[in-house]
Each structure stands twice: as C-alpha cells, then as structure tokens.
Design an enzyme around this catalytic site. Structure first.
Site, PDB file in Angstrom:
ATOM      1  N   ARG A 435      -2.959  39.355 -31.154  1.00 43.32           N
ATOM      2  CA  ARG A 435      -3.538  40.680 -31.366  1.00 43.32           C
ATOM      3  C   ARG A 435      -3.010  41.748 -30.420  1.00 43.32           C
ATOM      4  NH1 ARG A 435      -7.848  37.682 -33.717  1.00 43.32           N
ATOM      5  NH2 ARG A 435      -8.626  36.868 -31.766  1.00 43.32           N
ATOM      6  N   VAL A 436      -2.510  41.364 -29.261  1.00 43.98           N
ATOM      7  CA  VAL A 436      -2.006  42.412 -28.365  1.00 43.98           C
ATOM      8  C   VAL A 436      -0.524  42.265 -28.039  1.00 43.98           C
ATOM      9  CG1 VAL A 436      -4.220  42.876 -27.273  1.00 43.98           C
ATOM     10  CG2 VAL A 436      -2.711  41.171 -26.293  1.00 43.98           C
TER      11      VAL A 436
END
Ligand code: ATP
Ligand code: MG
Length: 569
Positions: A435-436
């Site tokens: 997600r990052v």
C-alpha cells in the site's frame, strides 16, 4: 506548647517512652504515642511542623530510589547482582516486605502480599530469578518468569525492583545469535556493550515520522516488481506451512549485502534445527556480518517466546534511532500469538475468539507500530518490518491473519498450489499488495513493470478457463503464452537475490517486444545469458541504473541491442 506525635512499628516499652520524652525535652502530657506497622521498624517523630522520619520504610525507599536511578539502563544480570547486594543490607526487612509465590504453572506465577507492583515491573523471585508483572488483581498479582523457570517453587519470596526489562543493544550485537533476553547462545563469548534499551518502548508519533519514499530492494524479482517495499514499511508475508515464507525473508536479508542495512531476524517458536539452518545460510553467504539473530525456540517457555519480538525490536530501534536503515523479520507472529494465548489463559484472563485474549490485536499493533521511517530531526533512520504469518488451509480471514493484515501496509500472499506447480516464490499476484511501497519504487523499475501485474492477473484468470482443454482463439492463445513466459520470468530459486539493475534489465526485456522471440521454457535461461553478457561487455549500463535509479532511452536501446548480441537474434 509543642505537641509531639511519636509513631513506631511496635508498641514501645515504658522505659523507651521515658527516654524519648527526656530526649525531646517535653512533658509527658505533650507526647502522643501511635503504632503503625507499615513503618516496619524505627520511629517517625513529628512536632506539628516538621517530621523526622527514621523508619525502616523510609530507608528502604531511599535504597531503592538510589539503586534504580543508577541502574535504570542496565542489563538483567547487573540488576540481579545489585539487587542481591541491596537486599543483603536490609536483612530483617525483606521478610516483611516480600510477597510470596502462591502458585506456579508453566512460567506463570501468582504472588500474594505485594500491593504496590506496577504492570511491566520486574520482580525478584527467590534469590536468582526474575519475573515481569502482567496482571494486577485485588488480592494477588500475576507475573511471567523470565529466568529460573525450573528453580522457582511455590512459597518463594518475591520483591519489587522498580525496574523494567532491558536488553543489550548496539554494534556488539551485530553478527551474534542471542536468546530472547539478549544473552549470547552462539558460543562466541560475552556481549560487550554499555548500551541497553527497554524491551518495550513507545512507537514514534506522527511528527517523528517521515514519508516512506526510499526503496528497500529485496532482490526477489516478483516482490520488487509487483509489491515493492519502501524503507520504514511493514509488509506481511503470509501463507500456509512450507510455502517458502522464511526463504523469501532470508533472501531479502541476503540482498542487503553492501547496502548498509542492519538486519535482525527473530525466530519465535521454531525448531532448533530450523534456526540452525537459517544461521548457517546467513553465515555462508556472508550476511551475518550485518545481521543479528534472536532466537526463542519451541523449547523455550511461552513467556520467552512472547518477549522475543519486543527485545529484537529494541535492538533494531537502537540502530534506527542512530540514523541507520534496519530490516527486521518476525518469523512468525502466529506462533507469537499462540504463546501469548498460553500465557493469558494461565493468567486466567478471559478467552475470546479462538480462545485468544481480547488484546491480542494490541500486542501486535504496538510491536509493528514501532517500525517507521524517522524524520530528519531524529536522524532519518528507518525500521522496515517483514512479519510472517502462517495460515491454515489458505484461510487469510482467520482471526490472527486479519488482525495482522490490518496492521501492516500490505501483504505478500504465498500459495501452496503455486508452490507445488513449481512457481517459486509462490506469490499470488492478485492477492498481494503493497500500500505504500509504490511511491518508493525506483523509477527504472516502475518504468519497466507497467502492465506486468495486469498481464499476469489476466493470464491466471484465463488459464483457469482453459484448464479443461477448451478451444481458444488466437488472441487468448497469445495472452496465455505471454502470461506463461512472464510467470517463468518471475520464478527464482532461493538464495540467489538479484541486484536492482539486473532486475530492470530482465523485466525490461520480458515486458518489451523481445519476449515473443524467446522460446517458452527458455525465458530465464535466455535472460540470464543477456544479463551476463551486459555485465561483461557493457557494465556501464548496470552502473548507471544503480547510480541514478533511472532507465534512460539510450540504455533501454542498449539493452535491446545486447539482447541481440547475446542471443544472436
Ligand atoms: P514453514 O511453514 O515450515 O516455516 P516456510 O513457509 O517458511 O515453511 P521455507 O522453509 O522457506 O517455507 O521453504 C520450504 C521449502 O521450500 C524449503 O525446502 C525451501 O528450500 C523450498 N523453497 C523455498 N523457496 C524456494 C524457491 N524460491 N525455490 C525453490 N525452493 C524453494
Ligand atoms: Mg518458516
């Protein structure tokens, strides 16, 4: 007229009273005598304004205060010896001040008679053993034994120490294999260090963090291409037993060689032989030079297995707060949750879903929140975490897996079917996310992996349809063939991490036009040949990509030309 109040632990004799009255120079009617057992011994005299405290309770308080201020950051063995000395001076007191072990089971003790214990405080049990307070109840406290599991028995005296668990940290631990409390178990002698750190410490706050923006390359093509990891990220590795979870994490450690990243591998509840194997692999490839292994094996008590990831994080944090990049692998948190469940049940805490206690989410979140990219003000170090979770029957919706999935910044999902089909690392591309990490991916990689994930997902979907031998049109056939070749590209044996430029070269060729000219089944072999050719004939291409993190048009063209040179096509 001054009125005196004289308090003592026991009733005083008449002669003693007269002596005190004479000493104060007062009349008999001006002095009141009281009794307070809590003083333990000695006297407290007050004249309404001042108090003269010459009680044993006060002496004990001072002794404890002095000792704790000078020993706040000392390791357990130092604390133990200083405590022993401290208590040897207060011989008559200890019998009164000590609590008593009223029951013991599997390293969990219940203690009666200690009223002012704090959660997390260390207790001295008997002469040698240490325990940590976990439960505060009305008439007893529950604690877990850290040392001396076999020696402690019911009836042993217990004393408060006013300290909490600390472990040795710093450079001295690099290259070492240590137990859950930082004690060396590799036979390479004592750990000489002056720095110690609390096993549990608060996670950095919002303003102490910076954005995850630098890549942490794992050397595993499929991870770096599809689920890229950034420094300071927490990426979960999840899968059934024997799907290559440990191998993936170890490969990530191996590829940190020469990257100035300190690594910590913490094994929780594993077999001794498995850990020995991991250490051997790390040692043989030279990775122990920048790695610490913390081991709490299946034969260690549940209490030590519970503590191990926190102490390992303390070791990692010390480096991160000194500006270094750190990678920590927790192998695995399922067993950690089981160890905590054991302790909780023994502590008679209420059992919840799957018999885990209600705060099992919290023990993992407060552990993983400690991983972060630190702000410049704090030195700009980072702590990247790769926790591992073992699932049963690929059920990622079970209690502990969902908990840890929601705490981490993404997951790498390993699948048994893929593993058995020879697609190793057995990463399920559809269910794995980061997600990052996307913003941390080097530009060169981002440029070449465009469309790769989509192509693979489309291929997997179509492959299912055509499993039953259905006739397919030309277009589908092309998708299938391309997908099979891309899958082949991402297969990688364990222990052979790629450098980032090598990954860029292979993926650039595979996602470009050249893929169609490679025969199915020969993708890896052919691409390896090209990379070897580039390394010997055009090393400047790899160097440039490594230095700038970019893939220029010119280099892209050169790579295609090298393909022709190497394969003769
Ligand atoms: P466990 O559940 O027992 O902890 P695990 O999921 O950690 O297992 P590993 O121990 O890493 O799995 O690997 C299982 C087996 O698969 C090992 O024998 C290892 O050699 C093999 N293996 C792992 N990764 C690969 C790979 N990329 N290529 C070939 N073999 C692999
Ligand atoms: Mg494993």
């Amino acid at each position: 007229m001054t009125e005196y109040v004289v308090t003592s632990a026991k009733a005083l004799s008449e002669a003693k009273k007269r002596e005190i009255i004479a000493h104060l120079g007062a009349k008999e009617s001006e002095v009141t005598f009281l009794i307070d057992e809590a003083l333990i011994g000695g006297l407290v005299i007050s004249d309404g304004e001042k108090i003269l405290d010459a009680s044993v309770r006060e002496k004990l308080r001072l002794a404890r205060k002095n000792a704790s201020s000078s020993l706040a950051n000392q390791p357990l063995e130092h604390i133990l010896s200083s405590l022993k000395e401290e208590f040897s001076h207060t011989d008559s007191i200890q019998k009164i001040k000590a609590g008593i072990v009223c029951s013991i089971s599997d390293g969990v003790i219940f203690v009666e008679g200690l009223d002012d214990a704090k959660v997390g405080e260390l207790l001295l049990v008997g002469e040698e053993s240490l325990a940590m307070v976990m439960n505060l109840e009305e008439d007893a406290i529950g604690a877990i034994l850290l040392t001396g599991l076999t020696e402690v028995c019911a009836g042993a005296p217990v004393r408060l120490t006013d300290r909490i668990v600390t472990v040795p940290v710093g450079e001295a631990l690099v290259g070492r294999v240590v137990g859950p409390l930082g004690d060396p178990i590799d036979g390479a002698g004592r750990i000489e260090t002056d720095s110690f750190r609390r096993a549990e410490s608060p996670a950095p706050g919002i303003f102490e963090r910076a954005k995850v923006a630098e890549p942490l390359c794992t050397g595993v093509k499929v991870v770096d291409a599809i689920v890229p990891i950034g420094k300071g990220q927490r990426e979960l590795i999840i899968g059934d037993r024997q799907t290559g979870k440990t191998s993936l994490a170890i490969d990530a450690i191996l590829s940190q060689k020469g990257q100035d990243v300190y690594c910590v591998y913490v094994a929780i509840g594993q077999k001794n032989s498995t850990i020995a194997d991991v250490v051997k692999r790390l040692r043989e490839s030279g990775a122990m030079e920048y790695t610490t292994v913390v081991s709490a094996t299946a034969s260690d008590s549940a209490t030590l297995q519970y503590l191990a990831p926190y102490t390992a994080t303390a070791m990692a944090e010390e480096m991160a707060y000194n500006g270094k990049d750190v990678l920590i692998v927790y192998d695995d948190l399922s067993k950690h949750a089981v160890a905590y469940r054991t302790i909780s049940l023994l502590l008679r805490r209420p059992a919840g879903r799957e018999a885990y206690p209600g705060d099992v989410f919290y023990i993992h979140s407060r552990l993983l929140e400690r991983s972060a990219k630190l702000s410049e003000r704090l030195g700009g170090g980072s702590l990247t975490a790769l926790p591992i979770i073992e699932t049963l029957g690929s059920d990622i919706s079970a209690y502990i897996p969902t908990n840890v999935i929601s705490i981490t910044d993404g997951q790498i999902f390993l699948e048994t079917e893929l593993f058995h089909a020879g697609i190793r690392p057995a990463v399920n591309v559809g269910l794995s996310v980061s997600r990052v990490g996307g913003s941390a991916q080097p530009n060169a990689v981002r440029k070449v992996v465009k469309g790769l994930k989509l192509d693979l997902a489309r291929y997997r979907e179509m492959a299912v349809f055509t499993e039953f031998g259905a006739d397919v049109d030309e277009e589908t056939k092309a998708v299938l063939e391309r997908g099979a070749k891309l899958t082949e590209l991402l297969v990688q044996p364990q222990g052979s991490p790629y450098t980032m430029p090598e990954e860029v070269v292979e993926i650039a060729l595979a996602t470009g036009e050249k893929l169609s000219s490679i025969e199915k089944g020969k993708v890896r072999e052919t691409l390896r040949k090209v990379v070897d050719h580039i390394r010997s004939a055009h090393p400047e291409i790899l160097r440039e990509i490594a230095e700038t993190g970019e893939l220029t048009e010119e280099n892209a063209r050169k790579i295609e030309a090298s393909f022709e040179e190497a394969t003769g096509e």
